[in-house]
Design a protein around this motif. Structure first.
Motif, mmCIF file in Angstrom:
data_model
loop_
_atom_site.group_PDB
_atom_site.id
_atom_site.type_symbol
_atom_site.label_atom_id
_atom_site.label_comp_id
_atom_site.label_asym_id
_atom_site.label_seq_id
_atom_site.Cartn_x
_atom_site.Cartn_y
_atom_site.Cartn_z
ATOM 1 N N ALA A 159 10.095 5.110 -3.540
ATOM 2 C CA ALA A 159 11.357 5.704 -4.002
ATOM 3 C C ALA A 159 12.305 5.922 -2.838
ATOM 4 O O ALA A 159 13.517 5.647 -2.931
ATOM 5 N N GLU A 160 11.776 6.407 -1.726
ATOM 6 C CA GLU A 160 12.617 6.647 -0.549
ATOM 7 C C GLU A 160 13.144 5.343 0.025
ATOM 8 O O GLU A 160 14.321 5.238 0.402
ATOM 9 N N ILE A 161 12.281 4.316 0.075
ATOM 10 C CA ILE A 161 12.700 3.018 0.613
ATOM 11 C C ILE A 161 13.802 2.388 -0.238
ATOM 12 O O ILE A 161 14.795 1.853 0.290
ATOM 13 N N LEU A 162 13.630 2.460 -1.562
ATOM 14 C CA LEU A 162 14.583 1.811 -2.472
ATOM 15 C C LEU A 162 15.786 2.682 -2.807
ATOM 16 O O LEU A 162 16.727 2.200 -3.446
ATOM 17 N N GLY B 212 0.789 -1.227 0.000
ATOM 18 C CA GLY B 212 0.000 0.000 0.000
ATOM 19 C C GLY B 212 0.818 1.272 0.000
ATOM 20 O O GLY B 212 0.293 2.356 0.285
ATOM 21 N N LYS B 213 2.095 1.157 -0.329
ATOM 22 C CA LYS B 213 2.970 2.338 -0.322
ATOM 23 C C LYS B 213 2.802 3.154 -1.601
ATOM 24 O O LYS B 213 2.653 2.608 -2.687
ATOM 25 N N ARG B 214 2.851 4.468 -1.442
ATOM 26 C CA ARG B 214 2.815 5.368 -2.590
ATOM 27 C C ARG B 214 4.171 5.395 -3.281
ATOM 28 O O ARG B 214 5.194 5.013 -2.688
ATOM 29 N N ASN B 215 4.185 5.865 -4.515
ATOM 30 C CA ASN B 215 5.427 5.870 -5.288
ATOM 31 C C ASN B 215 6.532 6.661 -4.608
ATOM 32 O O ASN B 215 7.699 6.259 -4.637
#
Length: 245
Positions: free
Chosen positions: A189-192, A182-185
């Motif tokens: 982006a921040e996670i990856l 359920g994560k937004r783009n």
């Protein structure tokens, strides 16, 4: 059992089922698929050996009252039909349905939730045992194994393996995992550790490869194709360092 696994047509499959039923001393089996919590979802019904009168009644209205498929859906192990009332609190329709089974000589059997390729969910009910009093836990487990093999072979015969699984890159798999969370783009982006524009591009590619148009459909399809696993399993994988996978 080998004849079931090797059946090349539905006719041969049906004949093999008759032989298995005779060998384990049961009188009939019925298949219901797909099985989900919402009974309004269309279900394929298949009967081998049970009375034709019951089959006609089941097709007309029995499937709405039959509590066994949905009870099996929420259990890991097969169970005896007679134990249904102790497994869950049945409504009046469910109790009446089981009473009708008993009245037509189908009061005992084994209920099995089965799974097939691409997350297919089905139910197999094996009933009319020659010796109901001998239906112990060991026999229930044997019937469960046979039922799972039957359902898997049925899925194979009706074409469950014909769909090709899209080839997603490792980065696309990373993205679809987090979409399933359920994560937004921007968050993905921040996670990856990549730009949001890159995530946007990956999402577009994923939608195209999975032939979907929204994030929910993409996540559901990815799970059904075995690209990601639901729940804690893929959350743990998503946090695991790449060199450990």
């Amino acid at each position: 059992m080998a004849k079931i696994a090797q059946a090349r047509t539905l006719v041969a499959f049906r004949r093999a089922i008759y032989e298995v039923l005779k060998a384990i001393e049961f009188g009939g089996v019925y298949f219901v698929a797909p099985v989900v919590a919402d009974r309004r979802v269309g279900r394929v019904f298949w009967n081998v050996g049970f009375p034709k009168e019951w089959e006609a009644a089941y097709k007309q209205s029995g499937r709405w009252d039959d509590p066994l498929p949905n009870l099996a859906l929420n259990r890991g192990n097969a169970f005896r039909w007679s134990d249904a009332g102790t497994i869950a609190c049945l409504d009046e329709c469910g109790l009446a349905y089981l009473q009708r089974l008993d009245e037509v000589g189908m009061g005992e059997g084994v209920a099995v939730h089965c799974t097939g390729p691409y997350a297919r969910s089905g139910f197999v009910g094996v009933g009319m045992p020659s010796h109901p009093e001998a239906l112990d836990d060991a026999m229930v487990r044997q019937v469960q194994v046979a039922a799972q093999l039957c359902f898997h072979r049925y899925c194979d015969l009706v074409g469950a393996f014909k769909e090709e699984v899209p080839d997603l890159s490792q980065r696309e798999l990373d993205v679809i995992r987090w979409i399933g969370e359920g994560k937004r783009n921007a968050v993905i982006a921040e996670i990856l550790g990549i730009s949001k524009n890159s995530v946007d591009s990956y999402v577009k590619r994923i939608f195209a490869k999975l032939d979907v148009s929204d994030r929910t459909a993409a996540a559901v399809r990815a799970v059904s194709l075995g690209l990601i696993a639901p729940g804690k399993h893929y959350r743990e994988a998503a946090h695991r360092p790449r060199w450990l996978t």
